[in-house]
Scaffold this motif. Sequence first.
Motif, PDB file in Angstrom:
ATOM      1  N   ALA A   1       9.576  -1.050 -13.591  1.00  0.00           N
ATOM      2  CA  ALA A   1      10.757  -0.296 -13.157  1.00  0.00           C
ATOM      3  C   ALA A   1      10.334   1.077 -12.635  1.00  0.00           C
ATOM      4  CB  ALA A   1      11.748  -0.158 -14.307  1.00  0.00           C
ATOM      5  N   GLN A   2       9.388   1.695 -13.317  1.00  0.00           N
ATOM      6  CA  GLN A   2       8.875   2.990 -12.870  1.00  0.00           C
ATOM      7  C   GLN A   2       8.134   2.839 -11.546  1.00  0.00           C
ATOM      8  OE1 GLN A   2       9.640   5.846 -14.400  1.00  0.00           O
ATOM      9  NE2 GLN A   2       8.649   6.935 -12.739  1.00  0.00           N
ATOM     10  N   TYR A   3       7.330   1.788 -11.418  1.00  0.00           N
ATOM     11  CA  TYR A   3       6.607   1.512 -10.167  1.00  0.00           C
ATOM     12  C   TYR A   3       7.591   1.296  -9.020  1.00  0.00           C
ATOM     13  CZ  TYR A   3       3.657  -0.909  -6.780  1.00  0.00           C
ATOM     14  OH  TYR A   3       3.005  -1.294  -5.636  1.00  0.00           O
ATOM     15  N   ASN A   4       8.630   0.513  -9.263  1.00  0.00           N
ATOM     16  CA  ASN A   4       9.656   0.241  -8.266  1.00  0.00           C
ATOM     17  C   ASN A   4      10.278   1.556  -7.769  1.00  0.00           C
ATOM     18  OD1 ASN A   4      11.813  -1.457  -6.912  1.00  0.00           O
ATOM     19  ND2 ASN A   4      13.054  -0.396  -8.435  1.00  0.00           N
ATOM     20  N   ALA A   5      10.657   2.426  -8.680  1.00  0.00           N
ATOM     21  CA  ALA A   5      11.280   3.695  -8.301  1.00  0.00           C
ATOM     22  C   ALA A   5      10.303   4.565  -7.508  1.00  0.00           C
ATOM     23  CB  ALA A   5      11.784   4.429  -9.546  1.00  0.00           C
ATOM     24  N   TRP A   6       9.057   4.598  -7.922  1.00  0.00           N
ATOM     25  CA  TRP A   6       8.025   5.385  -7.226  1.00  0.00           C
ATOM     26  C   TRP A   6       7.843   4.876  -5.805  1.00  0.00           C
ATOM     27  CZ3 TRP A   6       2.416   3.791  -7.160  1.00  0.00           C
ATOM     28  CH2 TRP A   6       1.616   4.733  -6.513  1.00  0.00           C
ATOM     29  N   GLN A   7       7.707   3.575  -5.677  1.00  0.00           N
ATOM     30  CA  GLN A   7       7.508   2.990  -4.355  1.00  0.00           C
ATOM     31  C   GLN A   7       8.720   3.177  -3.457  1.00  0.00           C
ATOM     32  OE1 GLN A   7       4.524   1.483  -2.992  1.00  0.00           O
ATOM     33  NE2 GLN A   7       4.017   2.900  -4.642  1.00  0.00           N
ATOM     34  N   ASN A   8       9.910   3.022  -4.004  1.00  0.00           N
ATOM     35  CA  ASN A   8      11.115   3.205  -3.196  1.00  0.00           C
ATOM     36  C   ASN A   8      11.279   4.654  -2.756  1.00  0.00           C
ATOM     37  OD1 ASN A   8      11.899   0.518  -3.167  1.00  0.00           O
ATOM     38  ND2 ASN A   8      13.048   0.715  -5.069  1.00  0.00           N
ATOM     39  N   SER A   9      10.893   5.587  -3.600  1.00  0.00           N
ATOM     40  CA  SER A   9      10.954   6.999  -3.227  1.00  0.00           C
ATOM     41  C   SER A   9      10.005   7.294  -2.072  1.00  0.00           C
ATOM     42  CB  SER A   9      10.622   7.868  -4.439  1.00  0.00           C
ATOM     43  OG  SER A   9      10.579   9.224  -4.084  1.00  0.00           O
ATOM     44  N   GLN A  10       8.799   6.769  -2.149  1.00  0.00           N
ATOM     45  CA  GLN A  10       7.839   6.953  -1.059  1.00  0.00           C
ATOM     46  C   GLN A  10       8.347   6.308   0.228  1.00  0.00           C
ATOM     47  OE1 GLN A  10       3.441   7.420  -2.905  1.00  0.00           O
ATOM     48  NE2 GLN A  10       3.986   5.373  -2.327  1.00  0.00           N
ATOM     49  N   MET A  11       8.873   5.106   0.089  1.00  0.00           N
ATOM     50  CA  MET A  11       9.370   4.382   1.248  1.00  0.00           C
ATOM     51  C   MET A  11      10.528   5.151   1.881  1.00  0.00           C
ATOM     52  SD  MET A  11      10.574   0.404   1.506  1.00  0.00           S
ATOM     53  CE  MET A  11      11.932   0.602   0.366  1.00  0.00           C
TER      54      MET A  11
ATOM     55  N   PHE B   1      10.824  -8.395 -10.079  1.00  0.00           N
ATOM     56  CA  PHE B   1       9.845  -7.383  -9.678  1.00  0.00           C
ATOM     57  C   PHE B   1       8.977  -7.876  -8.520  1.00  0.00           C
ATOM     58  CE2 PHE B   1      10.609  -5.804 -14.121  1.00  0.00           C
ATOM     59  CZ  PHE B   1      11.210  -4.608 -13.746  1.00  0.00           C
ATOM     60  N   ASN B   2       8.650  -9.153  -8.488  1.00  0.00           N
ATOM     61  CA  ASN B   2       7.859  -9.703  -7.391  1.00  0.00           C
ATOM     62  C   ASN B   2       8.639  -9.640  -6.071  1.00  0.00           C
ATOM     63  OD1 ASN B   2       5.388 -11.179  -6.564  1.00  0.00           O
ATOM     64  ND2 ASN B   2       6.880 -12.744  -6.022  1.00  0.00           N
ATOM     65  N   HIS B   3       9.931  -9.930  -6.119  1.00  0.00           N
ATOM     66  CA  HIS B   3      10.781  -9.876  -4.933  1.00  0.00           C
ATOM     67  C   HIS B   3      10.766  -8.472  -4.329  1.00  0.00           C
ATOM     68  CE1 HIS B   3      14.788  -9.600  -2.872  1.00  0.00           C
ATOM     69  NE2 HIS B   3      14.390 -10.771  -2.402  1.00  0.00           N
ATOM     70  N   GLN B   4      10.813  -7.457  -5.180  1.00  0.00           N
ATOM     71  CA  GLN B   4      10.767  -6.075  -4.708  1.00  0.00           C
ATOM     72  C   GLN B   4       9.462  -5.798  -3.961  1.00  0.00           C
ATOM     73  OE1 GLN B   4      11.041  -4.103  -8.473  1.00  0.00           O
ATOM     74  NE2 GLN B   4      13.284  -4.169  -8.515  1.00  0.00           N
ATOM     75  N   THR B   5       8.360  -6.174  -4.575  1.00  0.00           N
ATOM     76  CA  THR B   5       7.050  -5.926  -3.981  1.00  0.00           C
ATOM     77  C   THR B   5       6.890  -6.685  -2.667  1.00  0.00           C
ATOM     78  OG1 THR B   5       6.116  -5.526  -6.176  1.00  0.00           O
ATOM     79  CG2 THR B   5       4.566  -6.059  -4.413  1.00  0.00           C
ATOM     80  N   HIS B   6       7.354  -7.914  -2.634  1.00  0.00           N
ATOM     81  CA  HIS B   6       7.270  -8.738  -1.429  1.00  0.00           C
ATOM     82  C   HIS B   6       7.964  -8.059  -0.247  1.00  0.00           C
ATOM     83  CE1 HIS B   6       7.729 -12.141   1.282  1.00  0.00           C
ATOM     84  NE2 HIS B   6       9.042 -11.997   1.202  1.00  0.00           N
ATOM     85  N   HIS B   7       9.211  -7.642  -0.432  1.00  0.00           N
ATOM     86  CA  HIS B   7       9.949  -7.053   0.686  1.00  0.00           C
ATOM     87  C   HIS B   7       9.484  -5.640   1.021  1.00  0.00           C
ATOM     88  CE1 HIS B   7      12.424 -10.401   1.624  1.00  0.00           C
ATOM     89  NE2 HIS B   7      12.844 -10.518   0.368  1.00  0.00           N
ATOM     90  N   ARG B   8       9.028  -4.882   0.026  1.00  0.00           N
ATOM     91  CA  ARG B   8       8.440  -3.579   0.359  1.00  0.00           C
ATOM     92  C   ARG B   8       7.165  -3.775   1.169  1.00  0.00           C
ATOM     93  NH1 ARG B   8      10.040  -1.787  -4.832  1.00  0.00           N
ATOM     94  NH2 ARG B   8       7.984  -2.367  -5.576  1.00  0.00           N
ATOM     95  N   GLY B   9       6.428  -4.851   0.895  1.00  0.00           N
ATOM     96  CA  GLY B   9       5.242  -5.161   1.689  1.00  0.00           C
ATOM     97  C   GLY B   9       5.602  -5.431   3.141  1.00  0.00           C
ATOM     98  N   GLN B  10       6.702  -6.136   3.359  1.00  0.00           N
ATOM     99  CA  GLN B  10       7.162  -6.369   4.732  1.00  0.00           C
ATOM    100  C   GLN B  10       7.512  -5.048   5.410  1.00  0.00           C
ATOM    101  OE1 GLN B  10      10.385  -9.100   3.848  1.00  0.00           O
ATOM    102  NE2 GLN B  10       9.192 -10.816   4.673  1.00  0.00           N
TER     103      GLN B  10
END
Length: 167
Positions: A11-21, A135-144
């Motif tokens: 959850a923390q990783y998701n928030a960090w990545q979304n903030s950067q994105m 969590f995998n779904h989040q990473t997959h679409h952020r990768g796109q």
Amino acid sequence: MISPEYCQMMAQYNAWQNSQMKSVLEKLTEADLRADRGAFFGSIMATANHLLWGDLLWMARFDGGEAPTAQLADSGQTTPTMAVWGAERFRTDGRIKQWASALTQDQMSGDLSWMSASLGREVSRPISQCIVHFFNHQTHHRGQIHTMVTSLGMTTGDTDLVFMPED
């Protein structure tokens, strides 16, 4: 299979990545955000919206809270603007972190059942598998999105979990 600590970390990783994105996406023009780039959902904005929609859908299943009203086919139009998306993304990331921080090992056992609109039937899976998928779904679409942004000569910053800043 997984633990509450795993969920809190993700959850923390998701928030960090979304903030950067978000920081990168806010620098793009409307044309860049909405151009069809050949991704599954077409544009950067549609992919970001689908990711938000998916998070809201899974969180409703996990925490019993509000779910999106749109169906999968309309998930790319969840929010109309980058400003609205950014506010909803921030709110949703807070909801995910709050859910993860209260999660117990007992809550992660057993099955989760829901009516799948895309399959047109009731589905039941181990809740731990659903959480990993979430969590995998989040990473997959952020990768796109990362790929589409990179093709525009931009960078989203570090994406390595092991380099996530500690709060």
